[in-house]
Scaffold this motif. Structure first.
Motif, PDB file in Angstrom:
ATOM      1  N   HIS A 180      53.847 -30.419  -9.630  1.00 59.05           N
ATOM      2  CA  HIS A 180      54.291 -29.044  -9.843  1.00 59.05           C
ATOM      3  C   HIS A 180      53.159 -28.215 -10.455  1.00 59.05           C
ATOM      4  O   HIS A 180      52.892 -27.097 -10.011  1.00 59.05           O
ATOM      5  CB  HIS A 180      55.519 -29.061 -10.754  1.00 59.05           C
ATOM      6  N   ALA A 223      50.404 -27.633  -7.834  1.00 50.52           N
ATOM      7  CA  ALA A 223      50.821 -26.614  -6.863  1.00 50.52           C
ATOM      8  C   ALA A 223      50.737 -25.223  -7.479  1.00 50.52           C
ATOM      9  O   ALA A 223      50.274 -24.276  -6.834  1.00 50.52           O
ATOM     10  CB  ALA A 223      52.241 -26.897  -6.381  1.00 50.52           C
ATOM     11  N   GLN A 224      51.167 -25.104  -8.728  1.00 50.91           N
ATOM     12  CA  GLN A 224      51.117 -23.796  -9.392  1.00 50.91           C
ATOM     13  C   GLN A 224      49.671 -23.330  -9.552  1.00 50.91           C
ATOM     14  O   GLN A 224      49.367 -22.161  -9.321  1.00 50.91           O
ATOM     15  CB  GLN A 224      51.831 -23.856 -10.737  1.00 50.91           C
ATOM     16  N   GLU A 252      47.059 -24.144  -7.667  1.00 45.86           N
ATOM     17  CA  GLU A 252      46.543 -23.767  -6.347  1.00 45.86           C
ATOM     18  C   GLU A 252      47.074 -22.405  -5.921  1.00 45.86           C
ATOM     19  O   GLU A 252      46.323 -21.573  -5.398  1.00 45.86           O
ATOM     20  CB  GLU A 252      46.924 -24.820  -5.302  1.00 45.86           C
ATOM     21  N   LEU A 253      48.364 -22.176  -6.128  1.00 44.98           N
ATOM     22  CA  LEU A 253      48.950 -20.886  -5.774  1.00 44.98           C
ATOM     23  C   LEU A 253      48.299 -19.756  -6.565  1.00 44.98           C
ATOM     24  O   LEU A 253      47.947 -18.718  -6.000  1.00 44.98           O
ATOM     25  CB  LEU A 253      50.460 -20.903  -6.035  1.00 44.98           C
ATOM     26  N   ALA A 313      53.802 -17.468  -8.500  1.00 43.65           N
ATOM     27  CA  ALA A 313      53.588 -18.905  -8.296  1.00 43.65           C
ATOM     28  C   ALA A 313      54.852 -19.687  -8.665  1.00 43.65           C
ATOM     29  O   ALA A 313      55.290 -20.570  -7.914  1.00 43.65           O
ATOM     30  CB  ALA A 313      52.398 -19.387  -9.116  1.00 43.65           C
ATOM     31  N   ILE A 358      57.394 -21.726  -5.937  1.00 44.70           N
ATOM     32  CA  ILE A 358      57.688 -23.156  -6.090  1.00 44.70           C
ATOM     33  C   ILE A 358      59.195 -23.385  -6.184  1.00 44.70           C
ATOM     34  O   ILE A 358      59.728 -24.345  -5.632  1.00 44.70           O
ATOM     35  CB  ILE A 358      56.949 -23.730  -7.316  1.00 44.70           C
ATOM     36  N   LEU A 369      55.842 -24.175   2.238  1.00 46.64           N
ATOM     37  CA  LEU A 369      54.965 -23.463   1.319  1.00 46.64           C
ATOM     38  C   LEU A 369      53.559 -24.043   1.411  1.00 46.64           C
ATOM     39  O   LEU A 369      53.348 -25.234   1.193  1.00 46.64           O
ATOM     40  CB  LEU A 369      55.492 -23.578  -0.118  1.00 46.64           C
ATOM     41  N   ASP A 370      52.602 -23.191   1.740  1.00 44.71           N
ATOM     42  CA  ASP A 370      51.191 -23.570   1.793  1.00 44.71           C
ATOM     43  C   ASP A 370      50.571 -23.179   0.454  1.00 44.71           C
ATOM     44  O   ASP A 370      50.255 -22.012   0.232  1.00 44.71           O
ATOM     45  CB  ASP A 370      50.514 -22.845   2.954  1.00 44.71           C
ATOM     46  N   THR A 371      50.420 -24.146  -0.440  1.00 42.97           N
ATOM     47  CA  THR A 371      49.945 -23.826  -1.794  1.00 42.97           C
ATOM     48  C   THR A 371      48.472 -23.430  -1.804  1.00 42.97           C
ATOM     49  O   THR A 371      48.059 -22.639  -2.649  1.00 42.97           O
ATOM     50  CB  THR A 371      50.172 -25.007  -2.749  1.00 42.97           C
ATOM     51  N   GLN A 372      47.674 -23.948  -0.899  1.00 45.22           N
ATOM     52  CA  GLN A 372      46.247 -23.615  -0.898  1.00 45.22           C
ATOM     53  C   GLN A 372      45.994 -22.173  -0.488  1.00 45.22           C
ATOM     54  O   GLN A 372      45.025 -21.564  -0.913  1.00 45.22           O
ATOM     55  CB  GLN A 372      45.473 -24.555   0.022  1.00 45.22           C
ATOM     56  N   ALA A 430      48.599 -19.781  -0.576  1.00 43.07           N
ATOM     57  CA  ALA A 430      49.655 -18.969  -1.192  1.00 43.07           C
ATOM     58  C   ALA A 430      50.448 -18.206  -0.142  1.00 43.07           C
ATOM     59  O   ALA A 430      50.439 -16.981  -0.087  1.00 43.07           O
ATOM     60  CB  ALA A 430      49.081 -18.018  -2.233  1.00 43.07           C
TER      61      ALA A 430
END
Length: 198
Positions: free
Chosen positions: A4, A7-8, A10-11, A48, A52, A60-63, A65
């Motif tokens: 988590h 991911a946050q 990266e976003l 972000a 999530i 969701l594409d975290t890289q 956003a």
């Protein structure tokens, strides 16, 4: 928890990059840019977290956003006769709506939110695009048309899908404001907005 946090992070990085690039090309005066920069950390962190926590069928594409979904060969064309009745039943301030924008031979479905409703005159005001009739037509003479929210239409709006006469164009990244709106959608009916932090 580690996934988590990753991911946050990266976003946040992707959104900061995008928003700073947009601000560097903005025609705003220096004071306005400073105000936007001061509020940017708050909105990036909020977006972000909301992305999530969003209850979305999209990937969701975290890289980058953003949301990913398969793009249709042509833009969705919901029946416009269903929109007035749907709006009469569900429209309210804060409700995200899809807006078809046609400019330069390209069609792009964007997200905007209702900030005022005038039931007596069957019109509503969108935060970005101004006044529109319950038929979906712009009363501000903008090159737009409000669409009835459906899964197909909202998928295209959230994933940044675009088209021209030849067919699909590469998707575009959503600005921060539209990312926040995408996280507020209540799939699959879209009759209300939800706040993921509530």
């Amino acid at each position: 928890m580690q996934a988590h946090n990753s991911a946050q992070a990266e976003l946040c990085n992707a959104m900061y990059e995008r928003e700073l690039a947009l601000l560097s090309y903005a025609d705003d005066d220096a004071a306005r840019i400073r105000r936007k920069l001061r509020s940017l950390p708050f909105y990036v962190k909020k977006a972000a977290w909301w992305l999530i926590e969003a209850d979305s069928p999209l990937t969701l594409d975290t890289q980058n956003a953003g949301w990913q979904a398969k793009q249709r060969p042509r833009p969705p064309q919901p029946d416009p006769t269903h929109l007035p009745k749907w709006l009469e039943q569900h429209i309210a301030p804060g409700l995200p709506l899809p807006v078809e924008v046609t400019a330069g031979g390209k069609v792009h479905i964007r997200l905007d939110s209702v900030d005022r409703v005038d039931y007596a005159n069957k019109r509503f005001h969108l935060n970005r695009w101004g006044w529109c009739a319950f038929t979906g037509a712009s009363l501000a003479k903008e090159p737009i048309r409000v669409l009835k929210p459906t899964v197909t239409v909202m998928t295209a709006a959230c994933a940044g899908h675009r088209w021209n006469n030849a067919g699909r164009l590469p998707p575009v990244a959503l600005p921060l404001r539209e990312l926040l709106l995408s996280a507020m959608l209540c799939w699959p009916k879209f009759t209300q907005a939800r706040r993921p932090d509530e």
